[in-house]
Design an enzyme around this catalytic site. Structure first.
Site, PDB file in Angstrom:
ATOM      1  CG  ASP A  69     -10.466  -0.585   4.613  1.00 51.81           C
ATOM      2  OD1 ASP A  69     -10.327  -0.449   3.423  1.00 51.81           O
ATOM      3  OD2 ASP A  69      -9.614  -0.809   5.195  1.00 51.81           O
ATOM      4  CE  LYS A 107      -4.047  -2.581   2.262  1.00 47.05           C
ATOM      5  NZ  LYS A 107      -4.193  -2.886   3.407  1.00 47.05           N
ATOM      6  CD  GLN A 130      -3.481  -4.807   6.703  1.00 47.01           C
ATOM      7  OE1 GLN A 130      -3.326  -3.665   5.714  1.00 47.01           O
ATOM      8  NE2 GLN A 130      -4.210  -5.810   6.224  1.00 47.01           N
TER       9      GLN A 130
END
Ligand code: NAP
Length: 294
Positions: A121, A54, A98
């Site tokens: 997200d 990422k 994460q």
């Protein structure tokens, strides 16, 4: 019949070029450089690879990239503090924590702390609620990627019977909302669903997000239907090697379906670039600018 391939790699490459071009324009016109920060707690090797990728893609596109690494035994307070620091950092527009987190850190506490404007997200209750209300501006990356692929390769999904197998916050739930918003008739299935094969055989579009290799057999697929395989499962390929397969028995399904996403190279290819798209959208919003059409 052999299904036509829904090529996520090709679409993702095109989208990445557009995101890159819009990032340059944003920088030139307004001096804004989108910033994406990743937070990793612990040192799970797969998670380390994900966050590293990422960061690399973010930098290649022209974003500022930042990374915060915390030890596996970090306290919840330490993780929340790291998120608060990033919330307050004006050069960071997107924050990705994460998952999964170690058990001493509650996912809900992290999501309640994360600034929804930076929640690229789209996992916070605010962004989940906005999606439910039809007012989302940040949508979960993988579900958003699926809708883009279907629009491009299949067309309008209105009126079609869609079966989403899996009800995670990350994929299944937002995916079902997006199909509903696109006027499909949606069934959500999970581990307690009865007659899953019957539901599958009626589906015009079958979306599998289960996390079990080759779980959906070919004889569950309605002839000519669309199969979207979200699963990413690493299995033993013999000789000490591993390979990645989806949740659908690809070879069998591809003989019956009309369209199918391969694994790898299907849905998975879209996720990172959709994350970059969300970061660009978030950077525009945080600077009072309209997001580009992407
Ligand atoms: P998850 O949190 O792992 O949950 C799995 C879901 O599958 C649950 O809702 C579970 O039902 C359901 N399930 C489990 N066994 C089942 C069965 N026998 N019959 C029907 N449903 C069953 O889900 P996730 O995080 O969405 O991940 C799913 C898969 O997608 C994984 O392989 C993951 O790696 C992949 N994924 C890929 C991407 C990407 O492409 N970048 C993004 C997200 C996920 P219950 O709720 O009843 O337990």
């Amino acid at each position: 019949m052999t299904a036509s391939i829904i090529d996520g790699k090709v679409y993702a490459a095109r989208l990445r070029i557009k995101v890159e071009a819009e990032t340059s324009k944003l920088k030139a016109a307004h001096g804004v450089v989108p910033g994406l920060a990743t937070v990793l707690v612990g040192n799970d090797p797969a998670s380390e690879i994900y966050v590293r990728n990422k960061g690399k893609v973010a930098e290649a596109i022209g974003f500022k990239s930042a990374h915060v690494s915390l030890p596996a035994d970090a306290s919840e307070a330490a993780v929340l503090k790291a998120v608060e620091v990033l919330n307050a950092d004006k050069s960071i527009h997107g924050i990705l924590v994460q998952m999964p987190l170690p058990k001493q850190v509650r996912e809900a506490a992290v999501l309640d702390t994360l600034d929804p404007a930076k929640d690229v997200d789209a996992l916070t209750p605010t962004n989940a609620g906005l999606l439910l209300s039809g007012r989302a501006h940040l949508v979960s990356c993988t579900p958003a990627g699926v809708m883009m692929l279907l629009k491009e390769y299949v067309g309008d999904v209105a009126g079609r019977d869609v079966l989403v197998i899996g009800r995670s916050l990350l994929f299944g739930k937002p995916s079902a909302q997006l199909f509903l918003a696109a006027n499909a008739t949606v069934t959500m299935a999970h581990s307690r669903t009865r007659d899953l094969s019957g539901h599958a055989r009626r589906a015009d579009i079958l979306v599998a997000a289960i996390g079990k290799p080759n779980f959906v057999p070919g004889d569950w697929i309605k002839p000519g239907s669309v199969v979207v395989d979200v699963g990413i499962n690493r299995i033993d390929a013999g000789g000490g090697k591993t390979k990645v397969v989806g949740d659908v028995d690809y070879d069998a399904a591809a003989r019956i379906a009309g369209h199918i996403t391969p694994v790898p190279g299907g849905v998975g290819a879209m996720t990172i670039v959709c994350l970059m798209r969300n970061t660009l959208i978030a950077a525009c919003a945080q600077n009072g600018l309209a997001a580009p059409e992407l």
